[in-house]
Write a protein that holds these residues in place. Structure first.
Motif, PDB file in Angstrom:
ATOM      1  N   ASP A  57      53.162  65.542  31.068  1.00 48.27           N
ATOM      2  CA  ASP A  57      54.473  65.698  30.450  1.00 48.27           C
ATOM      3  C   ASP A  57      55.627  65.319  31.382  1.00 48.27           C
ATOM      4  O   ASP A  57      56.787  65.423  31.002  1.00 48.27           O
ATOM      5  N   LEU A  58      55.330  64.857  32.587  1.00 44.07           N
ATOM      6  CA  LEU A  58      56.379  64.422  33.513  1.00 44.07           C
ATOM      7  C   LEU A  58      56.828  63.012  33.162  1.00 44.07           C
ATOM      8  O   LEU A  58      56.036  62.209  32.664  1.00 44.07           O
ATOM      9  N   PRO A  59      58.102  62.695  33.418  1.00 43.40           N
ATOM     10  CA  PRO A  59      58.568  61.328  33.169  1.00 43.40           C
ATOM     11  C   PRO A  59      57.698  60.308  33.906  1.00 43.40           C
ATOM     12  O   PRO A  59      57.206  60.574  35.006  1.00 43.40           O
ATOM     13  N   LEU A  60      57.520  59.164  33.297  1.00 45.41           N
ATOM     14  CA  LEU A  60      56.664  58.119  33.839  1.00 45.41           C
ATOM     15  C   LEU A  60      57.120  57.643  35.215  1.00 45.41           C
ATOM     16  O   LEU A  60      56.307  57.393  36.094  1.00 45.41           O
ATOM     17  N   ASP A  61      58.422  57.528  35.412  1.00 44.30           N
ATOM     18  CA  ASP A  61      58.970  57.040  36.675  1.00 44.30           C
ATOM     19  C   ASP A  61      59.349  58.229  37.557  1.00 44.30           C
ATOM     20  O   ASP A  61      60.309  58.945  37.254  1.00 44.30           O
TER      21      ASP A  61
END
Length: 106
Positions: free
Chosen positions: A29-33
């Motif tokens: 669920d963490l941002p991709l970048d």
């Protein structure tokens, strides 16, 4: 010869490539970048990998400046794992950024 699964992923002639949904590439669920992570995302990521979030009071851009030894000093015995995971995520984000820029003509 391509497998059937790979062939099924080719869009039909009328489909558009500009409607890429990058969420399918996310691992969690963490941002991709990771460069866009705030302190809370960094803390979540560190905790999930067995570290203490309070040892990383920073955002994702600050993590980019850390060496392998800096990770190791903050998470003895497991810092190299965090470092490798962060660098892998960062490399993935940079490659995707480059691809998107090429596809969009920038």
């Amino acid at each position: 010869m391509p497998t059937q699964a790979r062939c099924d992923r080719v869009p039909p002639p009328h489909a558009k490539w500009d409607a890429l949904d990058l969420r399918v590439l996310q691992e969690d669920d963490l941002p991709l970048d990771p460069r866009t992570w705030g302190r809370s995302e960094v803390g979540t990521w560190v905790a999930r990998r067995g570290g203490l979030p309070e040892r990383f009071p920073m955002n994702g851009k600050a993590l980019c400046l850390m060496s392998k030894d800096m990770f190791a000093s903050r998470v003895p015995g497991n810092g190299h794992v965090l470092y490798q995971d962060f660098r892998r995520r960062l490399s993935k984000a940079l490659a995707l950024q480059e691809l998107v820029e090429k596809l969009s003509g920038h």
